[in-house]
Design a protein around this motif. Sequence first.
Motif, mmCIF file in Angstrom:
data_model
loop_
_atom_site.group_PDB
_atom_site.id
_atom_site.type_symbol
_atom_site.label_atom_id
_atom_site.label_comp_id
_atom_site.label_asym_id
_atom_site.label_seq_id
_atom_site.Cartn_x
_atom_site.Cartn_y
_atom_site.Cartn_z
ATOM 1 N N ARG A 8 37.151 44.860 39.881
ATOM 2 C CA ARG A 8 38.385 45.287 39.200
ATOM 3 C C ARG A 8 39.553 44.342 39.485
ATOM 4 N N LYS A 9 39.259 43.069 39.602
ATOM 5 C CA LYS A 9 40.287 42.041 39.794
ATOM 6 C C LYS A 9 40.629 41.459 38.421
ATOM 7 N N PHE A 10 41.166 42.339 37.584
ATOM 8 C CA PHE A 10 41.420 41.975 36.193
ATOM 9 C C PHE A 10 42.480 40.884 36.050
ATOM 10 N N ARG A 11 43.483 40.867 36.908
ATOM 11 C CA ARG A 11 44.513 39.818 36.838
ATOM 12 C C ARG A 11 43.921 38.466 37.215
ATOM 13 N N ASP A 12 43.023 38.457 38.190
ATOM 14 C CA ASP A 12 42.344 37.198 38.532
ATOM 15 C C ASP A 12 41.446 36.759 37.381
ATOM 16 N N TRP A 13 40.760 37.728 36.756
ATOM 17 C CA TRP A 13 39.928 37.406 35.590
ATOM 18 C C TRP A 13 40.792 36.833 34.476
ATOM 19 N N ARG A 14 41.957 37.398 34.277
ATOM 20 C CA ARG A 14 42.868 36.938 33.220
ATOM 21 C C ARG A 14 43.204 35.458 33.393
ATOM 22 N N GLN A 15 43.272 34.999 34.642
ATOM 23 C CA GLN A 15 43.585 33.596 34.902
ATOM 24 C C GLN A 15 42.467 32.653 34.455
ATOM 25 N N VAL A 20 37.710 45.706 20.918
ATOM 26 C CA VAL A 20 38.795 44.875 21.450
ATOM 27 C C VAL A 20 38.774 43.553 20.707
ATOM 28 N N TYR A 21 39.927 43.098 20.299
ATOM 29 C CA TYR A 21 40.103 41.743 19.782
ATOM 30 C C TYR A 21 41.458 41.300 20.296
ATOM 31 N N ALA A 22 41.459 40.432 21.306
ATOM 32 C CA ALA A 22 42.705 40.190 22.020
ATOM 33 C C ALA A 22 42.930 38.722 22.352
ATOM 34 N N THR A 23 44.178 38.328 22.243
ATOM 35 C CA THR A 23 44.656 37.049 22.744
ATOM 36 C C THR A 23 45.066 37.266 24.204
ATOM 37 N N PRO A 24 45.391 36.224 24.943
ATOM 38 C CA PRO A 24 45.850 36.428 26.322
ATOM 39 C C PRO A 24 47.068 37.352 26.432
ATOM 40 N N ALA A 25 47.997 37.269 25.503
ATOM 41 C CA ALA A 25 49.161 38.173 25.540
ATOM 42 C C ALA A 25 48.725 39.619 25.354
ATOM 43 N N MET A 26 47.754 39.854 24.486
ATOM 44 C CA MET A 26 47.250 41.211 24.273
ATOM 45 C C MET A 26 46.469 41.697 25.493
ATOM 46 N N VAL A 27 45.752 40.795 26.164
ATOM 47 C CA VAL A 27 45.065 41.152 27.406
ATOM 48 C C VAL A 27 46.095 41.566 28.451
ATOM 49 N N ASP A 62 48.962 42.886 27.906
ATOM 50 C CA ASP A 62 49.430 44.213 27.515
ATOM 51 C C ASP A 62 48.419 45.289 27.914
ATOM 52 N N ARG A 63 47.133 45.038 27.699
ATOM 53 C CA ARG A 63 46.083 45.987 28.098
ATOM 54 C C ARG A 63 46.140 46.242 29.599
ATOM 55 N N LEU A 64 46.314 45.171 30.364
ATOM 56 C CA LEU A 64 46.335 45.311 31.816
ATOM 57 C C LEU A 64 47.589 46.037 32.286
ATOM 58 N N GLU A 65 48.718 45.779 31.638
ATOM 59 C CA GLU A 65 49.946 46.514 31.985
ATOM 60 C C GLU A 65 49.769 48.008 31.766
ATOM 61 N N ARG A 66 49.203 48.372 30.624
ATOM 62 C CA ARG A 66 48.960 49.793 30.346
ATOM 63 C C ARG A 66 47.987 50.383 31.360
ATOM 64 N N ALA A 67 46.941 49.628 31.703
ATOM 65 C CA ALA A 67 45.935 50.130 32.642
ATOM 66 C C ALA A 67 46.501 50.306 34.052
ATOM 67 N N GLU A 68 47.539 49.568 34.377
ATOM 68 C CA GLU A 68 48.164 49.673 35.704
ATOM 69 C C GLU A 68 49.248 50.744 35.741
ATOM 70 N N SER A 69 49.557 51.334 34.604
ATOM 71 C CA SER A 69 50.599 52.358 34.515
ATOM 72 C C SER A 69 50.115 53.673 35.127
ATOM 73 N N PRO A 102 39.500 48.368 31.317
ATOM 74 C CA PRO A 102 40.344 47.522 30.472
ATOM 75 C C PRO A 102 39.650 46.258 29.964
ATOM 76 N N ILE A 103 38.784 45.681 30.774
ATOM 77 C CA ILE A 103 38.026 44.495 30.403
ATOM 78 C C ILE A 103 36.577 44.769 30.797
ATOM 79 N N ILE A 104 35.622 44.461 29.881
ATOM 80 C CA ILE A 104 34.211 44.628 30.246
ATOM 81 C C ILE A 104 33.509 43.284 30.237
#
Length: 161
Positions: A20-27, A53-60, A62-69, A159-161
């Motif tokens: 669940r290191k989604f921010r590291d994955w995002r990098q 899901v169909y996402a650009t990095p900005a949309m990813v 956003d997904r992660l921000e919502r998931a951390e809420s 949030p990411i699979i």
Amino acid sequence: MNQAEAEAFLFREVRLLDRRKFRDWRQLLTDDAIYWVPNGDPDSDPQRHCSIVYATPAMVDDRLERAESPFYWVGDPPIRSVHTVSNVLLERVDATQAELACNQVIYLYRDNDQRRDQPLDVLPAQCDYRLKRAGDGWRIAYKKVALLTGDGLVPLLPPII
């Protein structure tokens, strides 16, 4: 990139997701990356058909921000995963790009939520990657996770699979 490097990259990538290191994955994503989980036909045009899901990095992001809420009710308790990667095929490679394909089996579960009458969710998938060289490593420019059960009932997903 050779076969061993391709496999090591994929193993490290899914390890981030399983931990669940989604921010590291995002990098791992390039600035213009596409992350796509088709709904149904994996060959459909994502611009014309619904996707899971169909996402650009900005949309990813956003997904992660919502998931951390704290209001992300679907993530309580968190949905966790275990990925198994197999049949890694290095389809094309040159000095700056590589195209990979693999099969994945994604097991989903929640902490303290497994009962004998509720088995793990199992999602077999065929995945395609396009990687770009970035410095001395590789980054994901395109990732498609085509769930073999994507045309039916899909369980709640992390949030990411």
